[in-house]
Design a protein around this motif. Structure first.
Motif, PDB file in Angstrom:
ATOM      1  N   VAL A  44       0.832  -1.199   0.000  1.00  0.00           N
ATOM      2  CA  VAL A  44       0.000   0.000   0.000  1.00  0.00           C
ATOM      3  C   VAL A  44       0.867   1.250   0.000  1.00  0.00           C
ATOM      4  O   VAL A  44       2.066   1.194   0.251  1.00  0.00           O
ATOM      5  CB  VAL A  44      -0.964   0.020   1.216  1.00  0.00           C
ATOM      6  CG1 VAL A  44      -1.834  -1.222   1.219  1.00  0.00           C
ATOM      7  CG2 VAL A  44      -0.180   0.143   2.510  1.00  0.00           C
ATOM      8  N   ALA A  55       0.522   5.811  -1.251  1.00  0.00           N
ATOM      9  CA  ALA A  55      -0.090   6.767  -2.159  1.00  0.00           C
ATOM     10  C   ALA A  55       0.421   6.553  -3.582  1.00  0.00           C
ATOM     11  O   ALA A  55       1.403   5.839  -3.792  1.00  0.00           O
ATOM     12  CB  ALA A  55       0.236   8.191  -1.704  1.00  0.00           C
ATOM     13  N   SER A  56      -0.243   7.155  -4.548  1.00  0.00           N
ATOM     14  CA  SER A  56       0.250   7.098  -5.931  1.00  0.00           C
ATOM     15  C   SER A  56       1.653   7.694  -5.964  1.00  0.00           C
ATOM     16  O   SER A  56       1.918   8.709  -5.327  1.00  0.00           O
ATOM     17  CB  SER A  56      -0.655   7.916  -6.851  1.00  0.00           C
ATOM     18  OG  SER A  56      -1.934   7.348  -6.837  1.00  0.00           O
ATOM     19  N   GLU A  68      -3.412  -3.210  -8.318  1.00  0.00           N
ATOM     20  CA  GLU A  68      -4.738  -2.638  -8.089  1.00  0.00           C
ATOM     21  C   GLU A  68      -5.829  -3.386  -8.849  1.00  0.00           C
ATOM     22  O   GLU A  68      -6.552  -2.799  -9.651  1.00  0.00           O
ATOM     23  CB  GLU A  68      -4.745  -1.161  -8.481  1.00  0.00           C
ATOM     24  CG  GLU A  68      -3.706  -0.392  -7.692  1.00  0.00           C
ATOM     25  CD  GLU A  68      -3.894   1.102  -7.818  1.00  0.00           C
ATOM     26  OE1 GLU A  68      -5.053   1.513  -7.982  1.00  0.00           O
ATOM     27  OE2 GLU A  68      -2.891   1.812  -7.755  1.00  0.00           O
ATOM     28  N   GLY A  89      -9.271  -1.855  -8.598  1.00  0.00           N
ATOM     29  CA  GLY A  89      -9.331  -0.410  -8.783  1.00  0.00           C
ATOM     30  C   GLY A  89     -10.502   0.069  -9.632  1.00  0.00           C
ATOM     31  O   GLY A  89     -10.986   1.181  -9.458  1.00  0.00           O
ATOM     32  N   THR A 112      -2.450  -2.014  -3.779  1.00  0.00           N
ATOM     33  CA  THR A 112      -3.839  -1.539  -3.728  1.00  0.00           C
ATOM     34  C   THR A 112      -3.978  -0.212  -2.998  1.00  0.00           C
ATOM     35  O   THR A 112      -3.108   0.202  -2.234  1.00  0.00           O
ATOM     36  CB  THR A 112      -4.737  -2.591  -3.045  1.00  0.00           C
ATOM     37  OG1 THR A 112      -6.090  -2.203  -3.161  1.00  0.00           O
ATOM     38  CG2 THR A 112      -4.380  -2.744  -1.591  1.00  0.00           C
ATOM     39  N   HIS A 113      -5.116   0.427  -3.281  1.00  0.00           N
ATOM     40  CA  HIS A 113      -5.508   1.642  -2.558  1.00  0.00           C
ATOM     41  C   HIS A 113      -6.733   1.363  -1.703  1.00  0.00           C
ATOM     42  O   HIS A 113      -7.238   2.250  -1.027  1.00  0.00           O
ATOM     43  CB  HIS A 113      -5.909   2.738  -3.550  1.00  0.00           C
ATOM     44  CG  HIS A 113      -4.753   3.366  -4.247  1.00  0.00           C
ATOM     45  ND1 HIS A 113      -3.758   3.990  -3.560  1.00  0.00           N
ATOM     46  CD2 HIS A 113      -4.448   3.468  -5.546  1.00  0.00           C
ATOM     47  CE1 HIS A 113      -2.876   4.457  -4.434  1.00  0.00           C
ATOM     48  NE2 HIS A 113      -3.276   4.135  -5.656  1.00  0.00           N
ATOM     49  N   ASP A 114      -7.232   0.119  -1.788  1.00  0.00           N
ATOM     50  CA  ASP A 114      -8.538  -0.170  -1.227  1.00  0.00           C
ATOM     51  C   ASP A 114      -8.423  -0.480   0.270  1.00  0.00           C
ATOM     52  O   ASP A 114      -8.140  -1.607   0.665  1.00  0.00           O
ATOM     53  CB  ASP A 114      -9.136  -1.355  -1.988  1.00  0.00           C
ATOM     54  CG  ASP A 114     -10.626  -1.435  -1.815  1.00  0.00           C
ATOM     55  OD1 ASP A 114     -11.107  -1.062  -0.717  1.00  0.00           O
ATOM     56  OD2 ASP A 114     -11.307  -1.858  -2.767  1.00  0.00           O
ATOM     57  N   ASP A 115      -8.638   0.537   1.118  1.00  0.00           N
ATOM     58  CA  ASP A 115      -8.413   0.349   2.555  1.00  0.00           C
ATOM     59  C   ASP A 115      -9.385  -0.649   3.167  1.00  0.00           C
ATOM     60  O   ASP A 115      -9.023  -1.425   4.028  1.00  0.00           O
ATOM     61  CB  ASP A 115      -8.467   1.680   3.291  1.00  0.00           C
ATOM     62  CG  ASP A 115      -9.745   2.445   3.017  1.00  0.00           C
ATOM     63  OD1 ASP A 115     -10.445   2.062   2.052  1.00  0.00           O
ATOM     64  OD2 ASP A 115     -10.029   3.402   3.742  1.00  0.00           O
ATOM     65  N   GLU A 140       3.903  -0.954   3.571  1.00  0.00           N
ATOM     66  CA  GLU A 140       3.525   0.387   3.119  1.00  0.00           C
ATOM     67  C   GLU A 140       4.755   1.133   2.623  1.00  0.00           C
ATOM     68  O   GLU A 140       5.782   1.189   3.293  1.00  0.00           O
ATOM     69  CB  GLU A 140       2.863   1.172   4.262  1.00  0.00           C
ATOM     70  CG  GLU A 140       2.383   2.533   3.772  1.00  0.00           C
ATOM     71  CD  GLU A 140       1.584   3.304   4.830  1.00  0.00           C
ATOM     72  OE1 GLU A 140       1.222   2.698   5.858  1.00  0.00           O
ATOM     73  OE2 GLU A 140       1.336   4.494   4.600  1.00  0.00           O
ATOM     74  N   TYR A 149      -4.958  -0.848   6.634  1.00  0.00           N
ATOM     75  CA  TYR A 149      -4.502   0.047   5.577  1.00  0.00           C
ATOM     76  C   TYR A 149      -3.663   1.176   6.137  1.00  0.00           C
ATOM     77  O   TYR A 149      -2.784   1.713   5.495  1.00  0.00           O
ATOM     78  CB  TYR A 149      -5.701   0.625   4.820  1.00  0.00           C
ATOM     79  CG  TYR A 149      -5.276   1.371   3.590  1.00  0.00           C
ATOM     80  CD1 TYR A 149      -5.022   0.680   2.407  1.00  0.00           C
ATOM     81  CD2 TYR A 149      -5.091   2.746   3.601  1.00  0.00           C
ATOM     82  CE1 TYR A 149      -4.612   1.343   1.280  1.00  0.00           C
ATOM     83  CE2 TYR A 149      -4.672   3.424   2.471  1.00  0.00           C
ATOM     84  CZ  TYR A 149      -4.435   2.718   1.316  1.00  0.00           C
ATOM     85  OH  TYR A 149      -4.022   3.363   0.201  1.00  0.00           O
ATOM     86  N   ARG A 201      -5.640   7.301   7.271  1.00  0.00           N
ATOM     87  CA  ARG A 201      -5.875   8.075   6.060  1.00  0.00           C
ATOM     88  C   ARG A 201      -6.226   9.482   6.503  1.00  0.00           C
ATOM     89  O   ARG A 201      -6.920   9.638   7.497  1.00  0.00           O
ATOM     90  CB  ARG A 201      -7.105   7.481   5.384  1.00  0.00           C
ATOM     91  CG  ARG A 201      -7.029   7.363   3.914  1.00  0.00           C
ATOM     92  CD  ARG A 201      -8.418   7.101   3.445  1.00  0.00           C
ATOM     93  NE  ARG A 201      -8.539   5.939   2.568  1.00  0.00           N
ATOM     94  CZ  ARG A 201      -8.248   5.943   1.285  1.00  0.00           C
ATOM     95  NH1 ARG A 201      -7.766   6.999   0.716  1.00  0.00           N
ATOM     96  NH2 ARG A 201      -8.443   4.875   0.577  1.00  0.00           N
TER      97      ARG A 201
END
Lengths: 303, 258
Positions: free
Chosen positions: B35, B37-38, B164, B167, B195-198, B210, B225, B228
């Protein structure tokens, strides 16, 4: 399995890029036709040489009266001088010269009168105006230089002449035509390489997604590139076959059917020569395609 | 199974490294969430495993191979042990589901009878029984991702990389995909999922790595996750958000037709 799959990819690629493939076929067709034409011209020259060089001779002109040549200081060539020249021919040049005969002034005059029964350019000549010579037939016409070296400068010999020189302008013309055809072929071949390169590139771009997946699932480099290679090669080979066919038609109808009938004393290239040249054209086409692929594929379908 | 030793990756000279001294060790059969951020380096991590990139410094081992020093012609062998799934599925639109899955076997030269036997099995496993003849456009997003997963695992890879994978999917569909990935993981396949999916990460409670600005900031065995930032930081009452329309109105201009 692999083979069938690769072939399927090749044909789908050819279908997708029809216009470009047609362009490749045509450009290779035209360029290889020029290559083939150049080759056939050379073959024609070879045939003419074979044919005509058998007929021509080397003339050793003997000193006439009043010649200014230093070897003719004693005036007209004497029997002794002629004999010693023949001696040299029989000993030193025995392997180069196959036949010798003497043409006297009288014989020369007869041959001359036969050719110009009404006199030459309005003057009436007699046998005394003619020049005696030794006519040599060589085992190999290319050996003229040796013969000339040995005989020139001997007493009683004014000049050694190669009758082949008569044909030089014709051969020069044919050689220039060959160069011209080869030059055009070169330009067209360059265009063909560029065009094949572009075609492969287009094909690669239009199949980007497939190659991307292929890379990710571990297809080998060869397997990814083979369809593109074969596409280019197939189009080029098709062009070369057309070129072979075109040359065959040209020889069949222009040379065998027409030229041979109107000017029948010359040996011409025949369809056999075309069959000899055609495989070379196919090999060239494959080489061309391979060359272009080599430059393109490493850039566009790298692992 | 996957081992990063002080790996750094710099794309352009002088730029900030995409990965900076990353050391991660993924065991055989593990399920790992990646995990961050972009731009935190997740994709670079995956592309280093796939040997799409080489590390600038450090060593990457995948299935016992030193990937960084792997010669080009050996890369295909490496990739045959890896499966990859993407956010955008990457199915070939001109091929049916069955053909898409079969394609992965065809291009590595598997014999026809193997393909005939394996593809339906895999389609059944991912829950696409009877949909082999559909085109990708005739499938829902979830089904397309299942087809993509089928393609990724049809050659029975040791490692499944997922970038992702949920996504583009709604939460319910995502859940189905996660169950599928979990099932694949239980067959012994190592799964690494960026992934971004918490919600998914919090629910699955698996190992979480992370990344932030190319550095590993957390590596928890059964992590969530992580914190946030809230969407609306508490800045007190805001007239615009609390009671839209009650503020001062902008003058309305009327345009009359002439």
């Amino acid at each position: 399995m692999r083979f069938q799959f690769v072939l399927g990819e090749v044909f789908s690629g050819l279908r997708r890029n029809t216009t470009m493939v047609v362009a490749v076929v045509l450009v290779t067709f035209v360029s290889l036709t020029f290559v083939g034409a150049a080759a056939l011209l050379q073959a024609q020259i070879g045939k003419l040489k074979d044919d005509w060089y058998d007929l021509v001779e080397v003339s050793v002109f003997l000193c006439p009266e009043g010649s200014v040549s230093p070897t003719c200081a004693t005036g007209e060539a004497t029997e002794d001088q002629i004999d010693s020249v023949r001696q040299v021919i029989d000993t030193e040049l025995s392997s180069q010269v196959s036949k010798v005969y003497f043409e006297s002034k009288q014989q020369a005059f007869e041959a001359f009168s036969e050719r110009y029964p009404d006199g030459y350019q309005g003057t009436q000549l007699t046998a005394d105006d003619m020049q005696a010579s030794l006519r040599l037939k060589l085992t190999d016409a290319e050996q003229f230089a040796v013969v000339s070296d040995v005989l020139s400068g001997r007493d009683g010999v004014e000049i050694v002449e190669d009758q082949r020189a008569v044909f030089e302008p014709l051969f020069r013309t044919l050689n220039v035509a060959t160069l011209l055809a080869a030059g055009l072929a070169g330009v067209m071949l360059l265009a063909a390489v560029l065009l094949i390169t572009t075609t492969i590139r287009l094909s690669a771009v239009s199949r980007r997604k497939e190659t991307e997946i292929m890379r990710l699932v571990g297809a080998s480099n060869l397997f990814i590139q083979l369809p593109f290679l074969l596409e280019g090669a197939l189009a080029a080979v098709l062009g070369s076959l057309l070129a072979g066919g075109g040359l065959w038609l040209a020889v069949r109808f222009m040379v065998s059917d027409w030229l041979e009938r109107s000017v029948d004393w010359v040996a011409y290239v025949s369809e056999v020569d075309v069959f000899r040249v055609a495989p070379l054209l196919v090999i060239m086409a494959v080489a061309l395609a391979a060359l272009s692929s080599f430059f393109t594929l490493n850039r566009y379908t790298r692992i | 199974m996957i081992r990063f030793e002080n790996v750094s990756k710099v794309y352009a000279r002088g730029a900030r490294p995409a990965l900076d001294q990353v050391s991660v060790d993924v065991e055989r059969g593990e399920f790992v969430f990646l995990v961050g951020a972009s731009g935190s380096g997740k994709s670079t991590f995956l592309s280093l495993v796939l040997r799409e990139q080489r590390p600038t410094r450090g060593r990457v081992y995948v299935a016992g191979r030193d990937v960084a020093n792997l010669s080009g012609w050996r890369v295909p062998t490496l990739r045959r042990q890896l499966g990859v799934v993407f956010q955008d599925f990457r199915l070939l639109q001109n091929k049916t589901v069955h053909e898409n899955v079969a394609f992965a076997l065809q291009v590595i030269g598997k014999p026809r009878h193997v393909i005939r036997d394996t593809v339906p099995e895999v389609l059944e496993m991912v829950g696409l029984t009877g949909k082999g003849k559909r085109m990708p456009t005739e499938l829902s997003g979830g089904e397309q991702q299942r087809a993509a997963i089928a393609r990724a695992i049809v050659n029975r890879p040791q490692i499944l990389l997922a970038d992702e994978p949920t996504g583009n999917l709604d939460p319910t569909t995502s859940l189905g995909i996660m169950r599928l990935l979990d099932r694949i993981n239980r067959t012994g396949t190592t799964v690494v999922m960026a992934t971004h999916d918490d919600e998914i990460v919090n629910e699955m409670r698996r190992r979480v790595v992370e990344l932030s600005d190319g550095v590993v900031v957390r590596d928890e065995a059964r992590g969530g996750y992580g914190e946030r930032e809230s969407i609306l930081p508490d800045v007190g009452a805001s007239p615009v958000l609390d009671a839209p329309g009650s503020g001062t109105r902008a003058p309305v201009q009327t345009v009359r037709g002439s």
